[in-house]
Scaffold this active site. Structure first.
Site, mmCIF file in Angstrom:
data_model
loop_
_atom_site.group_PDB
_atom_site.id
_atom_site.type_symbol
_atom_site.label_atom_id
_atom_site.label_comp_id
_atom_site.label_asym_id
_atom_site.label_seq_id
_atom_site.Cartn_x
_atom_site.Cartn_y
_atom_site.Cartn_z
ATOM 1 C CB THR A 1 -0.897 0.120 1.257
ATOM 2 O OG1 THR A 1 -0.196 0.336 2.411
ATOM 3 C CG2 THR A 1 -1.622 -1.202 1.588
ATOM 4 C CG ASP A 2 1.240 6.013 -1.167
ATOM 5 O OD1 ASP A 2 2.290 6.047 -0.490
ATOM 6 O OD2 ASP A 2 1.177 6.604 -2.086
ATOM 7 C CE1 TYR A 3 5.091 7.010 6.194
ATOM 8 C CE2 TYR A 3 3.026 7.402 7.075
ATOM 9 C CZ TYR A 3 4.543 7.086 7.234
ATOM 10 O OH TYR A 3 5.064 7.268 8.351
ATOM 11 N N GLY A 4 -0.027 4.614 4.772
ATOM 12 C CA GLY A 4 -1.275 4.646 5.372
ATOM 13 C C GLY A 4 -2.619 4.604 5.019
ATOM 14 C CB SER A 5 -3.533 3.927 1.156
ATOM 15 O OG SER A 5 -2.941 2.373 1.020
#
Length: 756
Positions: A283-287
C-alpha cells in the site's frame, strides 16, 4: 553451430528452472516453520523512526522485529542503524528472516539526478537506465534494498505537484522510461540474481491513475471510463510489469468507486491475471487507514478487503497486524490468501540474496567508495545537460566566454534548491550553486556580477516559504531589485534564474497559479526594461505559464531541477560546449484557464485550429484565449537547425498482420553538430471508438554533424496502430491512418497508410 546454440539455450532454461525450483523449495520449507503471527509479520511495513544507532536494539521497531512481527522497514538512514536492525532480524528473531529496507530514492541518492520529469525530457531511455543503475549502486551501498520508484502516473494537470515525479503526459514515452528505470534499478532480479552485484527491488507506483486526480489536488477524486484507463493511463504500468518490476505500490485514489488498495479488478484481474505480475503489492503510506476516511469501511473491514483484493503488504496502517489473525480464526480470510502474500514477499527477499547474505547491503567499504564518486557526478552532469529544453532563442545563446555577465535571481546562488523534490542527499552543502559553477567555469575570461534580485515570494505569501522549511527568503524586495538593476547596468548580458523552489513541487504541493510569482515577475520586467539581452532560466517541476516571458525575453530555457550537478551542466549548455537537445514531455499552456491541455486529445465536433486568432461563434474555442498550447508536446530547440524531408512509406498499404517502414531524412542545416529527437505519431482517421488526433508511437535520438543528413526509419505493424477496448484487448480496424513524423507533435510531415 545451430545445434550447439540450441544446447546453450536449453542449458540456460534448465538453470533458470533449477534456480526457481530451489527458491520454491526454500520458501516452502521456511513457511512450513512459520506461525500465523510470523507470517502476518512479513506483511507489516513501518517507518524506522529517528532512532540513534545505540538505541536501535531496544527501540519499539526492534522489539517488533525480534517477535517476528515486522518484515520491512522504511525511512531509516545510516548504515550502522540499518545493520543493527538487520542483526535484530537475523540473530534475535526466531527464524532469522532478513528485512526489506525501503526508501524514496526517486532520482539518485547522494549523487542527485534531475527530477524524473526532467529526465524524461532527454527522450533517452539509455540515460534513464544508467541513472537508475547509478542510484541503485549508491542506495545499495548505503544499506537500502528497496526503492519506491519509478512513478509512471500520466499527468495532464500541471497544478498537481507530483507531475515532477513522473515522465509526463504520454503513455508511450512513459512506458519506455518506466521500463528503463526498472531495468536500471533491478538488474538481474531472478532467483540467481542475488549472487551478483547488489541490485535493489524497484516499486512501481502509484497503481493506478493517481495522476488523473481532479483539480490537481493530492488524495482527491479520480474517475474515468475503462476505455480511457487502458488507452491513456494503464500502459506505463504494464510496461514496467513486463520489464520485471518486483513490487507495486497501490494508489490513494479510488477506481470505479472502490479504493485502489481494495480494488480486486485492479489488483487481481488486471495486474495479476491480465499482466501476469508475480511480485508483491504494497500500500501507499497509511492508505488502508485512509479508506476509513473515504467512507469505505472501518479499519478491520478495509484491511480484510485489501487482503482479498490482492494487497500483500500494509505500509504504516498497522491494519494487517491488528486484524488478519482474528480474520483467519473466524474464517473471513483463508490461510491460502495469507500464504500467497507471504510467499511473494519472501521470494523478493530471496531474489535480492538476503537469505544467502543478510548483510550484503551493509558493506562499509562500498559505502566509502561507491557513493558520490567522480564517475557518478559526471554521469549526472551529462544526463542533466540532455534535459534542458530551449524554448526560445533569438541568437543570444550560446553565451560568449567574455565580457560581463549579470547573474540575477533568487535561484542563482542557492544549493538547497538544486536537487528538487524528493531528494535524498544528506548534505546539500557539498553541491555547487549556479553562481559558483559559472565563476569557476569562466575563471578570468569573463566577469560574473551577481545579485539576488528578489525573494521567491512577495511578503504577502512569504509564510508559505517558511512552512516549506528552507530559508530561501532573504531581504527586502525593493532593495534587492535595486541591487539587481545596479548589477545589470554593468553587464553585457543578463542571465535570470527564476521560477519555482523545490518545495513548490512534489507531494501535497498543488498550485492554483502557475505564473511566475509576482515579485519575480516585477524583477524580470525591470531586467527586460534595461534593454540588455535577457536569458531566462526557468526552474520548475511542472509546466508553468510563460506567455509574457516568451514574448519579451531574448532566450528562454526550462532547466527544471537538474540535481546535484546543475551548475556545471548549465555552464556546459549556456556557453556552447554542449547543444541543448531536450524536448517537452508535457504541453505548456498559454494560460491557467486552458488546463488541462494535452496533445493526444480527441477532436471536437466543431474544431478550431490551434493558434487561430479569430474567434468563431458556436465552435470549440475560448472567447478570451487562443486555442492550443504555448509550447506543444515534444517541443525543444537546439543551437543548430534541422530540416525534415517528406515522409516516405515502404508501402502505402498494409495487411492487418503485415509490416511497413516509415522513413524520413533529417538534415542538420546549421553550423553546429547536434542531437535531434525524431518523433513519429499516428492518427486513426475513422474508427468505431474515437481516437486521439495524434498518438506518439515511436521516437529516435540521433546525432547529426553539421551539414550532414541521417535517414530515420520507423517500423509499423499492427501493434503500432492498434488500440485497446474497454476489456484491455487489442483492436485494429482496417482503414486510413495518418503517419506523422517531425521534431514535435505540432510540426509534422504526413503520409497516408491504408490498412487492408
Amino acid at each position: 553451430m545451430k545445434h550447439r546454440f540450441s544446447l546453450f539455450i536449453l542449458c540456460l532454461l534448465s538453470a533458470a528452472s533449477c534456480a526457481a525450483d530451489n527458491m520454491d523449495q526454500f520458501v516452502s520449507k521456511l513457511m512450513s516453520r512459520m506461525t500465523l503471527e510470523e507470517k502476518i509479520g512479513q506483511l507489516n511495513l513501518l517507518p524506522g523512526g529517528d532512532v540513534t544507532t545505540g538505541a536501535v536494539m531496544n527501540s519499539p521497531v526492534a522489539a517488533l522485529i525480534e517477535k517476528g512481527q515486522l518484515g520491512a522497514v522504511l525511512n531509516i538512514k545510516g548504515l550502522d542503524k540499518i545493520r543493527a536492525l538487520q542483526e535484530v532480524a537475523v540473530k534475535r528473531s526466531r527464524l532469522g528472516i532478513p528485512l526489506l529496507i525501503g526508501l524514496d530514492v526517486i532520482h539518485g541518492y547522494e549523487t542527485v539526478l534531475p527530477v524524473p520529469l526532467a529526465q524524461a525530457c532527454s527522450w533517452d531511455p539509455a540515460a534513464i537506465e544508467a541513472g537508475a543503475r547509478m542510484a541503485a549502486v549508491e542506495a545499495s551501498a548505503a544499506g537500502f534494498n528497496w526503492v519506491y520508484s519509478p512513478m509512471v502516473d500520466i499527468a495532464h494537470d500541471p497544478r498537481w505537484g507530483r507531475v515532477v515525479e513522473g515522465y509526463g503526459e504520454d503513455p508511450y514515452l512513459s512506458s519506455m522510461m518506466g521500463a528503463a528505470a526498472v531495468r536500471g534499478y533491478q538488474g538481474d532480479l531472478t532467483p540467481e540474481g542475488g549472487k551478483k552485484e547488489p541490485q535493489v527491488l524497484a516499486c512501481l507506483k502509484h497503481y493506478a491513475l493517481y495522476g488523473a486526480t481532479e483539480a490537481g489536488k493530492d488524495y482527491s477524486t479520480v474517475d474515468m471510463s475503462r476505455l480511457r484507463m487502458y488507452n491513456q493511463y494503464l500502459s506505463p504500468y504494464k510496461a514496467a510489469v513486463e520489464a520485471g518490476v518486483g513490487s507495486v505500490m497501490s494508489s490513494f485514489n479510488f477506481v470505479d468507486g472502490v479504493p485502489a488498495t481494495a480494488n480486486s479488478w485492479l489488483l487481481d484481474n488486471v495486474l495479476r491475471r491480465q499482466w501476469n505480475f508475480g511480485g508483491f503489492v504494497v500500500t501507499d503510506y497509511g492508505s488502508i487507514g485512509e479508506m476509513v476516511t473515504l467512507g469505505y469501511g472501518d479499519l478491520k473491514a478495509s484491511a480484510l478487503q485489501a487482503m482479498r483484493a490482492g494487497t500483500d503488504m500494509d505500509m504504516c496502517s498497522n491494519a494487517f497486524s491488528k486484524y488478519l489473525k482474528e480474520a483467519v480464526d473466524e474464517g473471513s480470510i483463508s490461510m491460502a490468501e495469507i500464504d500467497n502474500a507471504v510467499r511473494r514477499v519472501l521470494e523478493a527477499k530471496y531474489k535480492l540474496g538476503l537469505f544467502a547474505d543478510p548483510y550484503r547491503y551493509c558493506n562499509a567499504q562500498r559505502a566509502k567508495k561507491d557513493i558520490y564518486t567522480p564517475a557518478h557526478r559526471q554521469l549526472a552532469r551529462d544526463i542533466a545537460a540532455e534535459t534542458f529544453v530551449l524554448l526560445k532563442n533569438d541568437g543570444v545563446l550560446p553565451l560568449k566566454k567574455q565580457g560581463t555577465i549579470a547573474l540575477i535571481g533568487p535561484l542563482a546562488d542557492t544549493r538547497n534548491n538544486l536537487p528538487g523534490a524528493w531528494s535524498t542527499g544528506d548534505d546539500p552543502s557539498k553541491y555547487f550553486t549556479v553562481k559558483e559553477c559559472m565563476q569557476r567555469y569562466l575563471g578570468a575570461a569573463a566577469n560574473v556580477v551577481y545579485a539576488q534580485g528578489c525573494n521567491i515570494y512577495a511578503d504577502s505569501v512569504r509564510q508559505h516559504a517558511v512552512e516549506f522549511g528552507r530559508p530561501i527568503q532573504r531581504g527586502d524586495d525593493k532593495a534587492l531589485i535595486n541591487e539587481a538593476m545596479e548589477a545589470a547596468g554593468k553587464a553585457d548580458v543578463i542571465v535570470a534564474c527564476l521560477g519555482e523552489m523545490a518545495e513548490m513541487t512534489g507531494e501535497s504541493s498543488t498550485r492554483t497559479d502557475l505564473n511566475l510569482p509576482d515579485v519575480q515577475m516585477q524583477l524580470l520586467k525591470a531586467l527586460v526594461a534595461t534593454g540588455k539581452p535577457v536569458v531566462l532560466l526557468n526552474f520548475s517541476g511542472r509546466p508553468t505559464i510563460l506567455s509574457w516571458e516568451n514574448d519579451h525575453v531574448n532566450a528562454l530555457m526550462n532547466v527544471w531541477f537538474a540535481g546535484s550537478e546543475t551548475g556545471d551542466a548549465l555552464c556546459d549548455v549556456l556557453f556552447g560546449d554542449k547543444s541543448p537537445s531536450g524536448k517537452l514531455v508535457n504541453t505548456f499552456p498559454r494560460s491557467m484557464g486552458q488546463i488541462p491541455v494535452y496533445y493526444n486529445h480527441i477532436s471536437s465536433s466543431r474544431p478550431v485550429a490551434d493558434g487561430e486568432k479569430v474567434f468563431h461563434k458556436y465552435a470549440s474555442n475560448y472567447i478570451d484565449e487562443t486555442n492550443g498550447p504555448l509550447f506543444p508536446f515534444g517541443y525543444g530547440l537546439s543551437y543548430t537547425k534541422f530540416g525534415y524531408s517528406d515522409v516516405s512509406l515502404s508501402d502505402a498499404q498494409m495487411a492487418k498482420d503485415g509490416k511497413i517502414t516509415a522513413s524520413v531524412m533529417v538534415s542538420n542545416t546549421g553550423d553546429r553538430d547536434g542531437d535531434e529527437i525524431v518523433q513519429m505519431y499516428i492518427h486513426d482517421r475513422y474508427s468505431t471508438i474515437l481516437r486521439p488526433v495524434k498518438e506518439l508511437k515511436g521516437f529516435k535520438r540521433v546525432h547529426i554533424a553539421k551539414g550532414g543528413s541521417v535517414k530515420v526509419d520507423f517500423d509499423i505493424d499492427a501493434k503500432t496502430l492498434q488500440y485497446l477496448n474497454a476489456e484491455g484487448k487489442p483492436f485494429l480496424e482496417p482503414g486510413a491512418f495518418e503517419i506523422m513524423i517531425g521534431p514535435n507533435s505540432r510540426d509534422v510531415k504526413t503520409a497516408e497508410l491504408t490498412v487492408k
